[in-house]
Design a protein around this motif. Structure first.
Motif, PDB file in Angstrom:
ATOM      1  N   ILE A   1       0.893  -1.162   0.000  1.00  0.00           N
ATOM      2  CA  ILE A   1       0.000   0.000   0.000  1.00  0.00           C
ATOM      3  C   ILE A   1       0.934   1.215   0.000  1.00  0.00           C
ATOM      4  CG2 ILE A   1      -1.828   1.243   1.207  1.00  0.00           C
ATOM      5  CD1 ILE A   1      -2.622  -1.422   2.482  1.00  0.00           C
ATOM      6  N   PRO A   2       1.132   1.872  -1.138  1.00  0.00           N
ATOM      7  CA  PRO A   2       2.199   2.867  -1.299  1.00  0.00           C
ATOM      8  C   PRO A   2       2.244   3.962  -0.243  1.00  0.00           C
ATOM      9  CG  PRO A   2       1.279   2.309  -3.430  1.00  0.00           C
ATOM     10  CD  PRO A   2       0.420   1.622  -2.413  1.00  0.00           C
ATOM     11  N   ARG A   3       1.094   4.503   0.148  1.00  0.00           N
ATOM     12  CA  ARG A   3       1.136   5.638   1.078  1.00  0.00           C
ATOM     13  C   ARG A   3       1.523   5.223   2.496  1.00  0.00           C
ATOM     14  NH1 ARG A   3      -4.931   7.730   2.664  1.00  0.00           N
ATOM     15  NH2 ARG A   3      -5.578   5.902   3.864  1.00  0.00           N
ATOM     16  N   GLU A   4       1.491   3.898   2.766  1.00  0.00           N
ATOM     17  CA  GLU A   4       1.839   3.421   4.102  1.00  0.00           C
ATOM     18  C   GLU A   4       3.300   2.975   4.199  1.00  0.00           C
ATOM     19  OE1 GLU A   4      -0.921   0.477   5.430  1.00  0.00           O
ATOM     20  OE2 GLU A   4      -2.692   1.676   4.913  1.00  0.00           O
ATOM     21  N   VAL A   5       4.011   3.053   3.100  1.00  0.00           N
ATOM     22  CA  VAL A   5       5.414   2.613   3.092  1.00  0.00           C
ATOM     23  C   VAL A   5       6.282   3.617   3.844  1.00  0.00           C
ATOM     24  CG1 VAL A   5       7.417   2.135   1.627  1.00  0.00           C
ATOM     25  CG2 VAL A   5       5.144   1.326   0.950  1.00  0.00           C
TER      26      VAL A   5
ATOM     27  N   GLU B   1       6.966  -1.653   6.958  1.00  0.00           N
ATOM     28  CA  GLU B   1       5.613  -1.093   7.011  1.00  0.00           C
ATOM     29  C   GLU B   1       5.110  -0.795   5.602  1.00  0.00           C
ATOM     30  OE1 GLU B   1       4.586   1.861   9.946  1.00  0.00           O
ATOM     31  OE2 GLU B   1       6.496   1.543  10.968  1.00  0.00           O
ATOM     32  N   GLY B   2       3.816  -1.054   5.399  1.00  0.00           N
ATOM     33  CA  GLY B   2       3.203  -0.828   4.088  1.00  0.00           C
ATOM     34  C   GLY B   2       3.221  -2.064   3.213  1.00  0.00           C
ATOM     35  N   PHE B   3       3.901  -3.114   3.676  1.00  0.00           N
ATOM     36  CA  PHE B   3       3.964  -4.365   2.922  1.00  0.00           C
ATOM     37  C   PHE B   3       3.321  -5.491   3.746  1.00  0.00           C
ATOM     38  CE2 PHE B   3       7.585  -1.756   1.711  1.00  0.00           C
ATOM     39  CZ  PHE B   3       7.535  -1.789   0.329  1.00  0.00           C
ATOM     40  N   TYR B   4       2.660  -6.395   3.082  1.00  0.00           N
ATOM     41  CA  TYR B   4       2.112  -7.566   3.767  1.00  0.00           C
ATOM     42  C   TYR B   4       2.014  -8.718   2.768  1.00  0.00           C
ATOM     43  CZ  TYR B   4      -2.437  -6.429   1.626  1.00  0.00           C
ATOM     44  OH  TYR B   4      -3.448  -6.179   0.744  1.00  0.00           O
TER      45      TYR B   4
END
Length: 622
Positions: free
Chosen positions: A72-76, A133-136
């Motif tokens: 989720i790009p904005r959460e990276v 963060e931002g990856f799962y």
């Protein structure tokens, strides 16, 4: 009074606004509207695609677990890119490019960063994902093939592209969908329906729980399992026989139109188009312009049908009353068109319908063709009648089978020849090659098999199809269950079938008899020309064969077309004979013939220098 009126108006307006707001909040707030809210994120739960079985319940396609790395790009947040790329086994450049594309798609919606991790890769990565963060990681399933055959029928799945996303709002970035074959045609049945969970986020972008207590969440629906009409054993056996050969084989059950086998050679193992190597493997297969393994010859290859086409001209002559089974024509080792002699291999002599078919006499069928046209006052009238009869067998048009692609072949009409010769400036002698399956007629292997099924049924056929059951329930689609009748009356088929039976007993396929099985067939040998450096050059003939068996109650109708396969009863005839025996008996008694076909290849023929796959129409056929 005015105060009461004013108060009433204010109350009514207030109630209206509250009612509308409540309706929007409770009743009409759709999933699409939810996704427009930046404080809500969607987590998808993908179901397994439906399993695919053959006609006898043998597994063809199942599923294996796989794992996608999502972003989720904005959460990276800032991260050690080199370390992360090492874990993912991708280059830094590819990582940056993937992240850029994800931002373009949507900064707040998830995109696939690395698709289809194996269980081993997933095991080594899952414990370390908390650092990034931002990856799962999202679990999904990939196709597992319990066969190395039928790639052209089963098809493959791949990630949706921008065109898919624009056309169908159901899909989101990173999803998989059917691209070819059964996977594409029955996509809506096989894919199931993904579940979704909506998560509310606070102003610090932290998850705070299910949105509306999960009122809008949905559970995934498993894709439905389907059974195909294919016979797994016959399909695999036919592909073994096609080793080192190019062409198509289609076998149909005449009583139902169910496709028993649909083979294109060369082919490929369908498992090559699964997993992280799919793109690399597909590129290699697609750009193999010599063998063309991704080109399905069974439904795409439009070739002159050759001598099997003579059986239809015989049926038309009987229906039109211009010939009967006793009518005789003399063969002078060929026939004349004006002063030009066209060749024949039957040995010459007087022919009737039976001997004309089993000896495949060109002169007999050239005379038959002329008589059809001579019945009418004008060539245009004769052409209209001939075209109508031919098209009633499913030739020259799309058959309507349940596969996404294919070609319609060609049955020429008067407009076609008017364009070439001019209106009223041509006659049957101009197009006499159509009498023997050459000229301007073209047919695909599936059309030849369907034509043969119509003869086996004595005048009708069912639209060829590959779907047999959905979740164990037989299909009832009238498109596939209602018979299509030809323009030929049933009583006219027996003389032609007797001639086709004689092909095995004393004709051009007499050494291909199957012990204990009454079989009817027709050989075809089409000369093959192309241009090399601007010079018309003859190459090795194409081998064609059609057959059905048993004659009394047909269980299988088959068409085999082998490029550069010499004469009809050589490669195509041998393969058809083995396929019929395998299906009816369940075993092969002529093991010497089987060994020969399994080991013999035509690679030396295909290695000869010639351009493309153009097969020039010519005047000779046996």
């Amino acid at each position: 009074m005015r105060k009461i009126l004013l108060s009433s108006i204010i109350i009514i307006i207030g109630i209206t606004f509250l009612s509308r707001l409540s309706y929007l909040q409770i009743f009409s707030f759709s999933a699409d509207q939810v996704l427009e809210d930046p404080a809500i994120k969607a987590i998808y739960d993908y179901p397994e695609r439906g399993y695919i079985y053959d006609r006898d319940g043998k597994l063809l396609v199942g599923n294996d677990p796989a794992y996608d790395v999502m972003v989720i790009p904005r959460e990276v947040k800032p991260l050690d890119t080199i370390e992360f790329c090492g874990l993912l086994n991708i280059s830094k450049e590819k990582f940056v490019e993937k992240l850029r594309k994800a931002r373009v798609y949507s900064p707040r919606l998830p995109s696939v960063l690395v698709p289809q991790l194996s269980k081993e890769d997933y095991a080594g990565l899952q414990e370390k994902m908390r650092k990034y963060e931002g990856f799962y990681i999202q679990k999904r399933s990939l196709r597992y093939y319990d066969t190395k055959s039928a790639a052209n029928v089963l098809g493959y799945i791949s990630e949706v592209n921008e065109a898919d996303l624009a056309k169908n709002k159901y899909y989101v970035q990173g999803e998989l969908k059917g691209r070819t074959g059964v996977e594409r045609y029955y996509e809506d049945i096989l894919r199931g329906r993904k579940g979704v969970q909506y998560i509310q986020k606070d102003r610090f972008n932290r998850d705070i729980g299910p949105y509306k207590n999960g009122a809008l969440d949905t559970l995934p629906e498993q894709g439905k399992q389907i059974s195909l009409t294919l016979d797994k054993t016959l399909q695999e056996y036919g592909e073994l026989l096609m080793n080192g050969k190019r062409g198509g084989i289609v076998a149909i059950e005449p009583s139902s139109g169910e496709i028993l086998s649909m083979i294109s050679g060369p082919t490929y193992d369908p498992s090559l188009l699964v997993g992280r190597q799919r793109s690399k493997n597909y590129t290699r297969l697609y750009y193999d312009t010599i063998a063309n393994p991704t080109w399905d010859r069974s439904i795409h290859a439009q070739q002159p049908p050759g001598s099997p086409f003579k059986t239809l001209n015989a049926l038309i002559a009987l229906q039109e009353g211009v010939m009967n089974k006793f009518s005789k024509i003399r063969c002078y080792n060929g026939f004349y068109v004006g002063k030009k002699k066209k060749g024949c291999h039957c040995g010459g002599g007087i022919r009737n319908m039976n001997s004309g078919i089993y000896l495949s006499c060109n002169a007999y069928f050239a005379g038959t063709f002329r008589k059809i046209f001579e019945k009418y006052n004008t060539t245009d009238e004769g052409m209209d009648v001939w075209e109508k009869h031919m098209k009633s067998f499913g030739l020259g048009n799309y058959l309507g089978y349940d596969l996404p692609f294919g070609q319609k072949g060609r049955i020429p009409n008067k407009a076609y020849y008017d364009k070439w010769y001019g209106d009223n400036r041509w006659s049957s002698s101009f197009i006499i090659s159509n009498a023997i399956g050459q000229g301007e007629v073209l047919a695909t292997p599936v059309q030849l098999a369907n034509m043969t099924a119509a003869i086996a049924n004595r005048g009708y056929f069912f639209t060829p199809h590959v779907l047999k059951k959905i979740e164990g329930k037989e299909i009832t689609n009238p498109k596939f269950t209602e018979a299509k009748h030809t323009t030929i009356d049933p009583e006219h088929f027996e003389p032609v079938i007797q001639g086709m039976a004689a092909v095995y007993k004393k004709g051009t396929a007499r050494w291909l008899q199957i012990p204990g099985v009454n079989i009817a067939g027709k050989t075809g040998t089409a000369e093959n020309f192309t241009k090399i450096d601007g010079v018309r050059t003859q190459l090795t003939d194409h081998s064609v064969f059609v057959a059905f068996a048993p004659i009394e109650r047909p269980k299988i109708a088959i068409a085999v077309y082998i490029e550069n396969g010499y004469y009809g009863s050589r490669y195509a005839g041998h393969i058809a004979s083995l396929m019929v025996e395998k299906y009816i008996k369940g075993k092969i008694t002529r093991t010497d013939l089987e060994k020969k076909m399994l080991e013999k290849t035509l690679e030396r023929e295909y290695a000869k220098p010639y351009s493309g796959e153009a097969f020039e129409i010519n005047e000779y056929v046996w």
